[in-house]
Design a protein around this motif. Structure first.
Motif, PDB file in Angstrom:
ATOM      1  N   ASP A 197      48.355 -32.412   2.225  1.00 48.15           N
ATOM      2  CA  ASP A 197      48.359 -33.743   2.976  1.00 48.15           C
ATOM      3  C   ASP A 197      49.185 -33.741   4.098  1.00 48.15           C
ATOM      4  O   ASP A 197      49.021 -34.334   5.124  1.00 48.15           O
ATOM      5  N   ALA A 198      50.151 -32.709   4.331  1.00 52.13           N
ATOM      6  CA  ALA A 198      50.787 -32.317   5.653  1.00 52.13           C
ATOM      7  C   ALA A 198      49.962 -31.357   6.623  1.00 52.13           C
ATOM      8  O   ALA A 198      50.033 -31.567   7.624  1.00 52.13           O
ATOM      9  N   LEU A 199      49.072 -30.644   5.925  1.00 54.66           N
ATOM     10  CA  LEU A 199      48.383 -29.650   6.659  1.00 54.66           C
ATOM     11  C   LEU A 199      46.919 -30.348   7.081  1.00 54.66           C
ATOM     12  O   LEU A 199      46.502 -29.957   8.034  1.00 54.66           O
ATOM     13  N   GLY A 200      46.603 -31.339   6.335  1.00 55.25           N
ATOM     14  CA  GLY A 200      45.303 -31.860   6.514  1.00 55.25           C
ATOM     15  C   GLY A 200      45.549 -33.340   6.540  1.00 55.25           C
ATOM     16  O   GLY A 200      44.716 -34.092   5.817  1.00 55.25           O
ATOM     17  N   ALA A 201      46.574 -33.969   7.286  1.00 57.06           N
ATOM     18  CA  ALA A 201      46.646 -35.486   7.256  1.00 57.06           C
ATOM     19  C   ALA A 201      45.589 -36.308   7.970  1.00 57.06           C
ATOM     20  O   ALA A 201      44.771 -35.491   8.620  1.00 57.06           O
ATOM     21  N   VAL A 249      49.952 -37.177  -2.793  1.00 55.69           N
ATOM     22  CA  VAL A 249      49.278 -38.138  -1.796  1.00 55.69           C
ATOM     23  C   VAL A 249      48.100 -38.260  -1.227  1.00 55.69           C
ATOM     24  O   VAL A 249      47.736 -37.933  -0.111  1.00 55.69           O
ATOM     25  N   PRO A 250      46.974 -38.032  -2.159  1.00 52.08           N
ATOM     26  CA  PRO A 250      45.796 -37.824  -1.783  1.00 52.08           C
ATOM     27  C   PRO A 250      44.917 -38.799  -0.888  1.00 52.08           C
ATOM     28  O   PRO A 250      44.302 -38.504  -0.203  1.00 52.08           O
ATOM     29  N   TRP A 251      45.789 -39.902  -0.998  1.00 55.22           N
ATOM     30  CA  TRP A 251      45.210 -41.034  -0.026  1.00 55.22           C
ATOM     31  C   TRP A 251      45.665 -40.901   1.142  1.00 55.22           C
ATOM     32  O   TRP A 251      45.073 -41.567   2.417  1.00 55.22           O
ATOM     33  N   ASP A 252      46.569 -39.992   1.477  1.00 55.76           N
ATOM     34  CA  ASP A 252      46.910 -39.613   2.926  1.00 55.76           C
ATOM     35  C   ASP A 252      46.225 -38.280   3.663  1.00 55.76           C
ATOM     36  O   ASP A 252      46.388 -37.818   4.598  1.00 55.76           O
ATOM     37  N   VAL A 253      45.082 -37.653   2.766  1.00 53.76           N
ATOM     38  CA  VAL A 253      44.660 -36.618   3.107  1.00 53.76           C
ATOM     39  C   VAL A 253      43.383 -37.153   3.949  1.00 53.76           C
ATOM     40  O   VAL A 253      42.405 -38.002   3.610  1.00 53.76           O
ATOM     41  N   ASP A 254      42.719 -36.376   5.223  1.00 48.65           N
ATOM     42  CA  ASP A 254      41.813 -36.825   5.851  1.00 48.65           C
ATOM     43  C   ASP A 254      40.303 -36.822   5.108  1.00 48.65           C
ATOM     44  O   ASP A 254      40.348 -35.757   4.421  1.00 48.65           O
ATOM     45  N   ILE A 255      39.778 -37.568   5.351  1.00 49.13           N
ATOM     46  CA  ILE A 255      38.569 -37.736   4.592  1.00 49.13           C
ATOM     47  C   ILE A 255      37.380 -36.753   4.554  1.00 49.13           C
ATOM     48  O   ILE A 255      36.864 -36.382   3.779  1.00 49.13           O
ATOM     49  N   SER A 269      51.843 -23.196   3.043  1.00 49.87           N
ATOM     50  CA  SER A 269      52.628 -24.596   3.136  1.00 49.87           C
ATOM     51  C   SER A 269      52.475 -24.887   4.755  1.00 49.87           C
ATOM     52  O   SER A 269      52.124 -23.873   5.664  1.00 49.87           O
ATOM     53  N   ILE A 270      52.945 -25.953   5.248  1.00 50.34           N
ATOM     54  CA  ILE A 270      52.941 -26.390   6.495  1.00 50.34           C
ATOM     55  C   ILE A 270      54.038 -25.479   7.505  1.00 50.34           C
ATOM     56  O   ILE A 270      53.711 -25.133   8.315  1.00 50.34           O
ATOM     57  N   ASN A 271      54.979 -24.986   6.614  1.00 51.70           N
ATOM     58  CA  ASN A 271      56.032 -24.164   7.333  1.00 51.70           C
ATOM     59  C   ASN A 271      55.509 -22.935   7.674  1.00 51.70           C
ATOM     60  O   ASN A 271      55.821 -22.156   8.924  1.00 51.70           O
ATOM     61  N   ASP A 272      54.461 -22.387   6.988  1.00 51.00           N
ATOM     62  CA  ASP A 272      53.870 -20.991   7.329  1.00 51.00           C
ATOM     63  C   ASP A 272      52.557 -21.190   8.462  1.00 51.00           C
ATOM     64  O   ASP A 272      52.381 -20.268   9.153  1.00 51.00           O
ATOM     65  N   VAL A 273      52.312 -22.443   9.060  1.00 53.63           N
ATOM     66  CA  VAL A 273      51.210 -22.699   9.853  1.00 53.63           C
ATOM     67  C   VAL A 273      51.822 -23.238  11.010  1.00 53.63           C
ATOM     68  O   VAL A 273      51.364 -22.836  12.309  1.00 53.63           O
ATOM     69  N   LEU A 274      52.514 -24.364  10.989  1.00 50.73           N
ATOM     70  CA  LEU A 274      52.997 -25.090  12.210  1.00 50.73           C
ATOM     71  C   LEU A 274      53.950 -24.306  12.927  1.00 50.73           C
ATOM     72  O   LEU A 274      54.620 -23.605  12.708  1.00 50.73           O
TER      73      LEU A 274
END
Length: 434
Positions: free
Chosen positions: A257-261, A300-306, A220-225
Motif C-alpha cells: 500500500d506504500a509502494l502502490g498507493a 490496508v488493501p483498500w488503499d492499494v491503487d486499483i 519495502s518502501i525503504n528500499d525503493v524510495l
C-alpha cells in the motif's frame, strides 16, 4: 576540442566506442601529435599504456610527444627477438619513473588498488560507482536475494484453508510447467495477501518460495524510495531486474500500500511516477517476468491503487486471518520450545488465546517468561514457567487485530465493489463481528 579537425573528432568517437583498442588510440595520438596537440597526444598515450603497459610503440609515441630524444636504433636483431622498427624499439636507460611523474596529471587513474595486499583485518576496497556513472559509491544499491530456503508450507501450522487456496490458485500451475504450457499458463504470477498485522504474511511468502525451490527477495518502501527525482523509479526497475536475473524468484513486496498507493490521493508527482513504474514492471513486456512470482502483502488493501489489481498483475487475493487452533498450537510450541516449562496444558492455552495474532502469541510467551524470571529474582529460587504464568499473560494481552477489524468491517460492508471482500464478510459474520 573545438579546434580539432573533423578527422580527429571522428577518431575520438571511435575510441570512445572501443576504449580498450590500443592501436586505435595510438593512431589518434599520432594524429594529435601531427597537429601539434602534444598534451592531448600524451594523455592518449598514457591511457594506452594503462591498457597495455608493455607496449613499446605507446612508450615511443609518448616520448616523442613529450619532446624527449628518440630511442637509439639497434644494429641488428637477435634470433630470439626479430628486429623492430625504430618507433617500436624500447629505449635503453630511459627513466620511466621521471616520465610517469611528468604525465601524472594528464589523465586520472582508471583503477585504484591498495599499495599492499589487504590483511585479514583490512577493510574492503572502495565500492565502484553506480552502473550509470552517477553519484558516489554509496549510491550503488546491492539488493539482497536469499537462496532457496528449507521453509515450506508444511512448516506453517494449521491454516489449511489458506494452503488449499495457495495450492489451487498459485502453486499447482507453477509446479507443473508442462501442464501450464499445455493450457497456455505462463510461469509468472501475482498474488496479493491482506489481513490484520502480525498474522504471518511474510512467513507464508517465504514458505511459497520454499515450495517452488525459488530464491526469495523482500522489498519495502525503504528500499525503493529516494529523495532525488528519478531514483525511486530506477530503484524499482533494478529490483525487478535483479529478480529476473535470479529466476525462479519470489519477489515479496511488503506493505505494498506504500509502494502502490492510490495515485488519485497523491499530491507529489514523484511518488505517482514510482507507482507507474511498478505497474510497468509488473506487466513485464515481452515475457520478461517469466519465473518471477510476485507476492505482495498489505494491511490496508483498500488503499492499494486499483490498477495493481488488474488481470496480469496482482490479480489474485488471499485473506490471511488470525491463526486457527492448529496454527496457535504450533506457534505456542515454537515459542516455548527453548524455555523451561512445566505442566503446560497446550489445549487449554489454545482455547483462551482465540483471536490473537501470531505476534500476540509470541508476546504471551515472552510475558510469561518475564513473570517467572521476576518471581525467581524475588524469591531467590529458580522455577519453571507454568500454566499460571501463561494464563496470566494471555489474560493481559489484548488482540492487536481488533482495531484492524473495526476498520475493515466498514469497508467490507459499504465498499465491497465486485465482491472483493466477500471472504472477509463471511469471516466477520461467522465471528459475529458485524
Amino acid at each position: 576540442m573545438s579546434n580539432e579537425s573533423p578527422l580527429i573528432q571522428s577518431m575520438r568517437t571511435a575510441v570512445a566506442a572501443a576504449p580498450a583498442d590500443v592501436p586505435l588510440r595510438l593512431h589518434l595520438a599520432e594524429l594529435l601529435l601531427g597537429e601539434g596537440l602534444g598534451e592531448a597526444a600524451v594523455a592518449e598515450a598514457a591511457v594506452a599504456l594503462q591498457h597495455a603497459p608493455g607496449d613499446a610503440g605507446a612508450r615511443a609515441l609518448m616520448m616523442r610527444a613529450m619532446g624527449l630524444p628518440a630511442p637509439a636504433a639497434d644494429t641488428a636483431g637477435t634470433a630470439e627477438e626479430p628486429e623492430q622498427p625504430a618507433a617500436h624499439r624500447p629505449s635503453a636507460g630511459f627513466d620511466w619513473a621521471a616520465a610517469e611523474n611528468e604525465v601524472a596529471g594528464a589523465v586520472p587513474p582508471r583503477f585504484v588498488t591498495p599499495a599492499t595486499p589487504p590483511g585479514p583485518g583490512a577493510g574492503a576496497p572502495e565500492a565502484p560507482l553506480a552502473a550509470d556513472g552517477s553519484g558516489d559509491p554509496g549510491d550503488a544499491t546491492a539488493w539482497e536475494v536469499d537462496t532457496p530456503g528449507t521453509v515450506t508450507l508444511a512448516d506453517v501450522g494449521g491454516m489449511e484453508e489458506i494452503k488449499e487456496r495457495l495450492e489451487a490458485a498459485f502453486l499447482a500451475p507453477m509446479r507443473n510447467p508442462e501442464l501450464g504450457r499445455l493450457y497456455g499458463k505462463s510461469l509468472r504470477g501475482g498474488l496479493l495477501m491482506y489481513g490484520p498485522p502480525g498474522c504471518g504474511k511474510t512467513f507464508i511468502a517465504r514458505a511459497v518460495a520454499g515450495e517452488l525451490g525459488a530464491s526469495f527477495m523482500s522489498v519495502s518502501i525503504n528500499d525503493v524510495l529516494d529523495m532525488w527525482m528519478g531514483n525511486s523509479e530506477r530503484n524499482m526497475h533494478e529490483v525487478f531486474e535483479t529478480a529476473r536475473r535470479q529466476a525462479p524468484c519470489v519477489l515479496f513486496l511488503d506493505e505494498v500500500d506504500a509502494l502502490g498507493a492510490k495515485r488519485s490521493r497523491m499530491q507529489h508527482g514523484g511518488m505517482r511516477n514510482t507507482v507507474n513504474q511498478l505497474l510497468t514492471e509488473l506487466d513485464g513486456v515481452g515475457g520478461a517476468n517469466e519465473g518471477v512470482f510476485v507476492l505482495a502483502a498489505t494491511n490496508v488493501p483498500w488503499d492499494v491503487d486499483i490498477a495493481l489489481r488488474r488481470p496480469g498483475r496482482l490479480d489474485r487475493t488471499l485473506l490471511v486471518l488470525p491463526p486457527d487452533a492448529a496454527a496457535r498450537e504450533a506457534i505456542l510450541r515454537y515459542h516455548l520450545r527453548d524455555r523451561p516449562i512445566e505442566s503446560v496444558d497446550l489445549g487449554k492455552l489454545v482455547k483462551v488465546t482465540e483471536d490473537l495474532s501470531g505476534a500476540d502469541l509470541a508476546h504471551v510467551c515472552e510475558s510469561a517468561s518475564e513473570r517467572a524470571l521476576l518471581d525467581s529474582t524475588r524469591t531467590g529460587v529458580v522455577r519453571m514457567i507454568n500454566m499460571k504464568d501463561l494464563l496470566g499473560a494471555a489474560k493481559e494481552v489484548r488482540p492487536s487485530t481488533d482495531p484492524w477489524f473495526a476498520s475493515a468491517r466498514n469497508v467490507a460492508m459499504f465498499a465491497n465493489e465486485g465482491g472483493m471482500y466477500d471472504e472477509l464478510l463471511a469471516y466477520l459474520k461467522r465471528k459475529r463481528k458485524l
